[in-house]
Design a protein around this motif. Structure first.
Motif: not given
Ligand code: CA
Length: 481
Positions: A393-401, A404-411
């Motif tokens: 799992y990866k959480l990312i807060k993007s300023a320009y977007k 804050t998003m969550l992704f499952d990198l395995s899929e």
């Protein structure tokens, strides 16, 4: 009886001498010292997909691939920052650079004694030098331009390179008032003595290695290729003739130059009989540059916390001790290099160093299924952007977007499907981990005067972002990144 004792002693003596002889023959290191030589090769802005060992088909890197074949390729190898200077501060200290305020690119300020990695931070070079290593830094530095921040003051016996973030490849003085030169051990080198920086750095590396006779050495070989400006020699350009995209073609030529350099170094080590006991680490300082690189199957590029900005080509080879021709799939970070090198040199990982990186050797030798890190963290611009990877799992807060998003990198390696509303517990868990981690961090020691430009650029659609800058702004941006 006396005779028998004599025969036994004689046989024991022969056995001892035979073993001794065998030991010295087996010992790869010239003096019989078993500490490995260590060569840390850092490239600049090279994309994850721009090495053969990660599947590149248009840019060929046969010599870098040979290093990878004789070692371990990290499929999930990260750096601690999506751009140059902070990433290098993490690499040299084995610590998250935000712990000591090195969170932005250090400006070119050769008269300013405050602009550089703080002096109380211990560099890998210093620890290895104290342990008897001969140490060399070659290439781009970018950790402060004031004399007390330069390699000779940070544990390097030898230095050949430039202090800032960017340099033309012909060695002409550059930077503010053209005050930045190629230096050798503190003395300016006349640009007439230089040919093409990538070749000059390789030649200096070969010369340094040849001079080492009785001591192990640590060489930090920091090529500025394939960072802009786009300069390459005819010889390398011809090797990239098959690439029709002009910018990518020159970028490919610059990578060809450094690949040939890696090949010459590898050959020399083999010729000297020291390759087996040399630990070579190869990686890029951040994700591939926007205009020319291929970041493989990943979203984003240099400057971003999407995988394309922080996951890099990364391999480690030590034929005498590590498995060969293997891939290691757990997440690792450039911060691990400090601990791994100290362990390789049989040095204690002292708690006072407060390292964030882990010694990877036991994980690689024993192929442990346990991950070296519970989680990895990134923070940019004092928290305007951040990311955490835990497991897949990866959480990312993007300023320009602006989210804050969550992704499952395995899929979803491309980070296209935000699952934050589907997995609120994981989202909250990762947010909490980040909050805990970030409360120990320092305020940035300086701000990046170009950060506004960067932000402005990131709001533009990717391929047009440079067009929004004036020529002067673009030059400033390129110089400082
Ligand atoms: Ca870089």
């Amino acid at each position: 009886m006396k005779n028998r004792l004599g025969i036994i002693l004689f046989i024991a003596l022969l056995t001892f001498l035979a073993c001794k002889d065998k030991t010295s023959k087996n010992s790869d290191f010239k003096s019989g010292n078993d500490k490995p030589n260590i060569i840390l090769i850092l490239t600049d802005d090279q994309g994850y997909g721009d090495v053969g060992f990660n599947g590149s088909k248009d840019i060929l890197t046969p010599h870098i691939d040979n290093i990878a074949k004789k070692g371990v390729v990290f499929s999930d190898g990260y750096v601690s920052h999506p751009y140059c200077s902070p990433s290098r501060a993490g690499l040299m200290t084995g610590r998250y650079q935000q712990r000591f305020g090195h969170e932005h690119n250090v400006p070119f300020a050769p008269q300013d004694s405050t602009m550089g990695t703080p002096k109380n931070e211990v560099f890998l070079s210093k620890k290895l030098k104290e342990a008897g290593y001969k140490t060399s830094a070659i290439g781009k530095w970018h950790l402060g331009n004031y004399p007390s921040f330069l390699p000779p003051q940070r544990g390097f016996d030898h230095w050949f390179g430039f202090s800032g973030g960017n340099m033309n490849y012909w060695g002409y003085p550059s930077g503010k008032n053209k005050t930045m030169h190629i230096q050798r051990n503190g003395e300016n080198v006349d640009h007439n003595e230089l040919t093409y920086l990538t070749d000059d750095f390789t030649n200096e590396a070969l010369s340094f290695i040849k001079q080492q006779k009785d001591t192990p050495f640590f060489m930090y070989l920091s090529y500025n290729a394939p960072h802009s400006p786009d300069h390459a020699t005819k010889q390398y350009l011809e090797k990239a003739n098959h690439i029709e995209n002009g910018i990518r073609s020159v970028y490919a030529a610059m990578i060809t130059g450094l690949d040939q350099g890696v090949g010459r170094i590898d050959s020399l080590l083999t010729r000297l009989g020291i390759r087996e006991n040399t630990l070579i680490i190869f990686l890029s300082d951040n994700g591939g540059r926007l205009d020319a690189a291929n970041n493989g199957q990943f979203r984003g590029h240099k400057g971003m916390l999407f995988e394309g900005g922080i996951r890099v080509p990364f391999t480690m080879s030590w034929p005498a001790k590590l498995p060969q021709n293997t891939r290691y799939n757990q997440p690792v970070t450039s911060l691990d290099i400090f601990s791994t090198c100290l362990a390789a040199a049989n040095l204690k990982l002292n708690d006072s160093l407060r390292l964030d990186g882990k010694n990877l050797l036991p994980f690689l030798k024993n192929n442990l299924s346990e991950a070296p890190h519970q989680a990895l963290f990134w923070r940019v611009a004092n928290g305007e952007e951040y990311a955490i990877r835990k497991g897949n799992y990866k959480l990312i807060k993007s300023a320009y977007k602006n989210k804050t998003m969550l992704f499952d990198l395995s899929e979803d390696e491309m980070e296209t499907r935000d699952i934050s509303s589907l997995k609120p517990e994981i989202f909250n868990d990762l947010e909490k981990l980040y909050t805990n981690w970030s409360k120990d961090l320092a305020e940035p020691l300086w701000t990046d005067p170009h950060i506004q430009n960067v932000k402005k650029e990131e709001q533009d659609v990717q391929n047009t972002r440079f067009k929004s800058l004036s020529k002067k702004e673009k030059e400033d941006y390129e110089f400082n990144h």
